[in-house]
Design a protein around this motif. Structure first.
Motif, PDB file in Angstrom:
ATOM      1  N   SER A  21       0.833  -1.208   0.000  1.00  0.00           N
ATOM      2  CA  SER A  21       0.000   0.000   0.000  1.00  0.00           C
ATOM      3  C   SER A  21       0.867   1.258   0.000  1.00  0.00           C
ATOM      4  O   SER A  21       0.600   2.206  -0.754  1.00  0.00           O
ATOM      5  N   TRP A  63       1.255   4.046  -3.046  1.00  0.00           N
ATOM      6  CA  TRP A  63       1.018   5.478  -2.810  1.00  0.00           C
ATOM      7  C   TRP A  63       2.206   6.316  -3.289  1.00  0.00           C
ATOM      8  O   TRP A  63       2.036   7.308  -4.000  1.00  0.00           O
ATOM      9  N   SER A  71       2.341   6.355  -7.077  1.00  0.00           N
ATOM     10  CA  SER A  71       1.335   7.237  -7.675  1.00  0.00           C
ATOM     11  C   SER A  71       1.768   8.692  -7.628  1.00  0.00           C
ATOM     12  O   SER A  71       1.427   9.478  -8.517  1.00  0.00           O
ATOM     13  N   SER A  75     -10.438  14.446  -9.799  1.00  0.00           N
ATOM     14  CA  SER A  75      -9.496  14.612  -8.701  1.00  0.00           C
ATOM     15  C   SER A  75      -8.396  13.566  -8.799  1.00  0.00           C
ATOM     16  O   SER A  75      -8.479  12.621  -9.590  1.00  0.00           O
ATOM     17  N   GLY A  76      -7.355  13.720  -7.982  1.00  0.00           N
ATOM     18  CA  GLY A  76      -6.264  12.761  -7.975  1.00  0.00           C
ATOM     19  C   GLY A  76      -6.727  11.369  -7.594  1.00  0.00           C
ATOM     20  O   GLY A  76      -6.262  10.371  -8.152  1.00  0.00           O
ATOM     21  N   PHE A  77      -7.671  11.302  -6.652  1.00  0.00           N
ATOM     22  CA  PHE A  77      -8.182   9.992  -6.235  1.00  0.00           C
ATOM     23  C   PHE A  77      -8.961   9.327  -7.364  1.00  0.00           C
ATOM     24  O   PHE A  77      -8.844   8.116  -7.584  1.00  0.00           O
ATOM     25  N   ASN A  78      -9.768  10.109  -8.089  1.00  0.00           N
ATOM     26  CA  ASN A  78     -10.531   9.536  -9.194  1.00  0.00           C
ATOM     27  C   ASN A  78      -9.621   9.077 -10.333  1.00  0.00           C
ATOM     28  O   ASN A  78      -9.907   8.083 -11.003  1.00  0.00           O
ATOM     29  N   PHE A 122      -6.661   7.906  -9.885  1.00  0.00           N
ATOM     30  CA  PHE A 122      -6.100   6.630  -9.416  1.00  0.00           C
ATOM     31  C   PHE A 122      -7.138   5.518  -9.517  1.00  0.00           C
ATOM     32  O   PHE A 122      -6.816   4.416  -9.972  1.00  0.00           O
ATOM     33  N   ARG A 123      -8.366   5.826  -9.161  1.00  0.00           N
ATOM     34  CA  ARG A 123      -9.402   4.786  -9.103  1.00  0.00           C
ATOM     35  C   ARG A 123      -9.807   4.300 -10.487  1.00  0.00           C
ATOM     36  O   ARG A 123      -9.967   3.088 -10.705  1.00  0.00           O
TER      37      ARG A 123
END
Length: 327
Positions: free
Chosen positions: A97, A101, A104, A210-213, A215-216
């Motif tokens: 994990s 991170w 990324s 967003s950065g999370f989206n 990545f997802r």
């Protein structure tokens, strides 16, 4: 009309391009296959044979059938050692994990990113024996870790014995794998992320993702093969941990992993048959973990892949609509 068949010319046949290609393939395959057979498959079959005997390296052998296998699960030290793998599996998923991170973040332009990558990858270049000695002194009472904690304000008498206290020593040793392997997995993830089509990031940026989206819906589905591969390697590696507990504590104070106990039974107690049975049981467990992991990939990541495809299609449709409106 009588036709005579031309006589077979062996020299001409063997010099033909088709035959030469096949001979070249067979020649290059023969050496590695021979080495694999001599040093892997034959020893494995002999070990499987030994697992049915009560034997030492030298001396008579007594056939005992499945007694060694039942003893693997009935002996307290063998079963306890198998349960210790859970600490290393948890540590492996933590380091995966963290590696994902950092990958990324460092896959994109970051000031000093190359320096960070070098520092994080360096522990993987250190051999396992050296890492064991490093952490042996790091955790020893009154040494590095205790000294740093005392600087922060902790009292030495209130600190646990990191390598002797059975409530924490396995956690301490398992934590060494996070330090050692995080950089290696980070580099693998970075290579996978950098191979993703950059137009997907551009489309996501235009849509305000967003950065999370990102990545997802872009990074994770695109590198799922590398993630699953690293998870399989992490689980199988956790089941066969040897160097850290062997070097740091020599398997004492309840830290003896499956491989450490197997080593003691084979080379100290001379119970070669029992140790061989332990190796076969470990092989079956690793095979089962791999199949379970692949099943998870086919079910869960397959769903994620379809979702990512739909997301990319929606983004491209929006871009085309925008271009049409601008015209």
């Amino acid at each position: 009309m009588n036709t005579k068949r031309a006589p077979f010319n062996f020299i001409k046949w063997i010099q033909s391009g088709k035959v030469n290609r096949r001979l070249c393939m067979v020649t290059f395959m023969l050496a590695p296959l021979l080495l694999l057979l001599v040093f892997t498959y034959i020893p494995f079959l002999k070990m499987f044979q030994f697992s049915f005997y009560d034997m030492k390296y030298i001396g008579t052998r007594k056939f005992v059938g499945l007694k060694n296998y039942s003893e693997v699960f009935s002996r307290k030290d063998c079963f306890q050692a198998l349960k210790l793998s859970g600490y290393y599996i948890v540590a492996a998923f933590i380091q995966l994990s963290i590696a994902l991170w950092f990958a990324s973040v460092l896959s994109f332009k970051v000031k000093g990113g190359g320096l960070y990558k070098g520092f994080m990858f360096f522990p993987y270049l250190v051999c396992g024996i050296a890492v064991g000695f490093i952490f042996k002194f790091f955790y020893t009472r009154g040494f590095v870790l205790d000294t740093v904690l005392q600087w922060i304000g902790f009292n030495l008498d209130s600190l646990p014995y990191w390598l002797k206290d059975k409530s924490i020593n396995n956690i301490s040793i398992a934590a060494t794998s996070v330090w050692r392997y995080m950089g290696q997995n980070m580099v693998l993830f970075i290579g996978a992320i950098m191979s993703v089509d950059s137009t997907l990031y551009e489309a996501a940026a235009i849509d305000g993702a967003s950065g999370f989206n990102k990545f997802r819906y872009i990074i994770f589905p695109s590198i799922k093969t590398i993630i699953v591969l690293n998870m399989i390697l992490a689980i199988t590696g956790s089941l066969s941990v040897f160097e850290p507990p062997y070097v740091i504590t020599n398997g004492e104070f309840g830290t003896g992993t499956y491989f450490v106990i197997m080593n003691k039974l084979a080379h100290v107690s001379q119970k070669v048959g029992l140790a061989s049975a332990m190796a076969i049981v470990l092989f079956v467990l690793i095979l089962f973990a791999t199949l379970l992991q692949k099943a998870g990939e086919w079910y869960f990541l397959g769903i994620g892949d379809q979702e990512a495809i739909r997301t990319v299609r929606r983004q491209k449709k929006r871009n085309r609509q925008r271009e049409a409106d601008n015209r």
